[in-house]
Design a protein around this motif. Sequence first.
Motif, PDB file in Angstrom:
ATOM      1  N   LEU A 156       0.822  -1.208   0.000  1.00 48.00           N
ATOM      2  CA  LEU A 156       0.000   0.000   0.000  1.00 48.00           C
ATOM      3  C   LEU A 156       0.860   1.262   0.000  1.00 48.00           C
ATOM      4  O   LEU A 156       0.559   2.227  -0.715  1.00 48.00           O
ATOM      5  N   MET A 157       1.928   1.259   0.783  1.00 50.18           N
ATOM      6  CA  MET A 157       2.789   2.447   0.828  1.00 50.18           C
ATOM      7  C   MET A 157       3.583   2.599  -0.469  1.00 50.18           C
ATOM      8  O   MET A 157       3.918   3.715  -0.868  1.00 50.18           O
ATOM      9  N   SER A 158       3.870   1.490  -1.148  1.00 48.29           N
ATOM     10  CA  SER A 158       4.512   1.582  -2.463  1.00 48.29           C
ATOM     11  C   SER A 158       3.572   2.229  -3.470  1.00 48.29           C
ATOM     12  O   SER A 158       3.970   3.086  -4.263  1.00 48.29           O
ATOM     13  N   LEU A 159       2.287   1.829  -3.424  1.00 48.85           N
ATOM     14  CA  LEU A 159       1.280   2.438  -4.301  1.00 48.85           C
ATOM     15  C   LEU A 159       1.110   3.926  -3.990  1.00 48.85           C
ATOM     16  O   LEU A 159       0.959   4.751  -4.893  1.00 48.85           O
ATOM     17  N   TYR A 160       1.143   4.247  -2.713  1.00 48.79           N
ATOM     18  CA  TYR A 160       1.027   5.658  -2.316  1.00 48.79           C
ATOM     19  C   TYR A 160       2.206   6.469  -2.855  1.00 48.79           C
ATOM     20  O   TYR A 160       2.034   7.583  -3.374  1.00 48.79           O
ATOM     21  N   ALA A 161       3.410   5.899  -2.765  1.00 44.55           N
ATOM     22  CA  ALA A 161       4.601   6.597  -3.255  1.00 44.55           C
ATOM     23  C   ALA A 161       4.539   6.807  -4.761  1.00 44.55           C
ATOM     24  O   ALA A 161       4.976   7.839  -5.275  1.00 44.55           O
ATOM     25  N   LEU A 162       3.984   5.833  -5.482  1.00 42.17           N
ATOM     26  CA  LEU A 162       3.930   5.903  -6.938  1.00 42.17           C
ATOM     27  C   LEU A 162       2.809   6.804  -7.453  1.00 42.17           C
ATOM     28  O   LEU A 162       2.966   7.463  -8.489  1.00 42.17           O
ATOM     29  N   THR A 163       1.691   6.832  -6.733  1.00 42.50           N
ATOM     30  CA  THR A 163       0.513   7.544  -7.250  1.00 42.50           C
ATOM     31  C   THR A 163       0.161   8.816  -6.491  1.00 42.50           C
ATOM     32  O   THR A 163      -0.490   9.700  -7.032  1.00 42.50           O
ATOM     33  N   GLY A 164       0.562   8.891  -5.223  1.00 41.34           N
ATOM     34  CA  GLY A 164       0.181  10.029  -4.407  1.00 41.34           C
ATOM     35  C   GLY A 164      -1.257   9.972  -3.914  1.00 41.34           C
ATOM     36  O   GLY A 164      -1.728  10.901  -3.248  1.00 41.34           O
ATOM     37  N   GLU A 165      -1.962   8.887  -4.206  1.00 42.05           N
ATOM     38  CA  GLU A 165      -3.352   8.733  -3.785  1.00 42.05           C
ATOM     39  C   GLU A 165      -3.413   8.414  -2.294  1.00 42.05           C
ATOM     40  O   GLU A 165      -2.884   7.400  -1.838  1.00 42.05           O
ATOM     41  N   THR A 166      -4.054   9.282  -1.506  1.00 43.39           N
ATOM     42  CA  THR A 166      -4.057   9.132  -0.052  1.00 43.39           C
ATOM     43  C   THR A 166      -4.846   7.919   0.427  1.00 43.39           C
ATOM     44  O   THR A 166      -4.662   7.485   1.566  1.00 43.39           O
ATOM     45  N   VAL A 167      -5.710   7.375  -0.420  1.00 42.75           N
ATOM     46  CA  VAL A 167      -6.489   6.214  -0.003  1.00 42.75           C
ATOM     47  C   VAL A 167      -5.577   5.048   0.354  1.00 42.75           C
ATOM     48  O   VAL A 167      -5.858   4.286   1.293  1.00 42.75           O
TER      49      VAL A 167
END
Length: 224
Positions: free
Chosen positions: A25-36
């Motif tokens: 999830l934190m990898s996805l956050y780092a890549l997309t910036g999506e706070t969800v």
Amino acid sequence: FENRLATTKQYLIVDWPINAYIGSLMSLYALTGETVYREKAVAVEKILEPAFDNQTGFLHLELHPANKVAKTKIYNDEEDENGEGSAGNNFLFFIGHQSPAFLYLADATNNSRLKTRLRKIFTTIKTVEKPNGLYFEAINVKTGNWSRTEVVDAEHGVFFFNDLVQSYIMQSESGNPNNKEALRIFCDAIQAMIDIGMFQDILMHKNENDAFDTAKGLSITKKI
């Protein structure tokens, strides 16, 4: 999905949701910036809170999410040499494996509570006695004392050592003034293995200066 995790009625290896959920999830956050993704990671971290031992900061091996009960037991542990009881033992690479994912989550959310937990882990691992600077394979989560006297090498402790390097890189990029702490622990551990001869020329005969035989002769003289 966090609701399904929170109501799971069986023991889970804590390392699994840390990597599969928080890390991803934190990898996805780092890549997309999506706070969800960050919010979902926070939800998982809260579910895992009971896995932290209050005294040492180390993570227990297993957690029953529905009952909020954590335990540590190395199955088939016949080398409980300190008599601590195997229910308190965890492998070195499991008590340190949480750092990169949790460090990023703590920084991304400015979570002082999580930062305090991670600081306790570093403090305990720095102060535990290390004969000749060497780390052992397993540790008692509740007492912070080594529970096995088998020295961990670079291969079997790879996750622990990798996490230290990753933690150093992450903290350096975030501008943390204490970013060299993880690197210092890593360098000291590797240097200890070099000094005792664990890294040898591949042509050296097995019976010449066997580092593992030497390491087995070490003993712990006191408890922390």
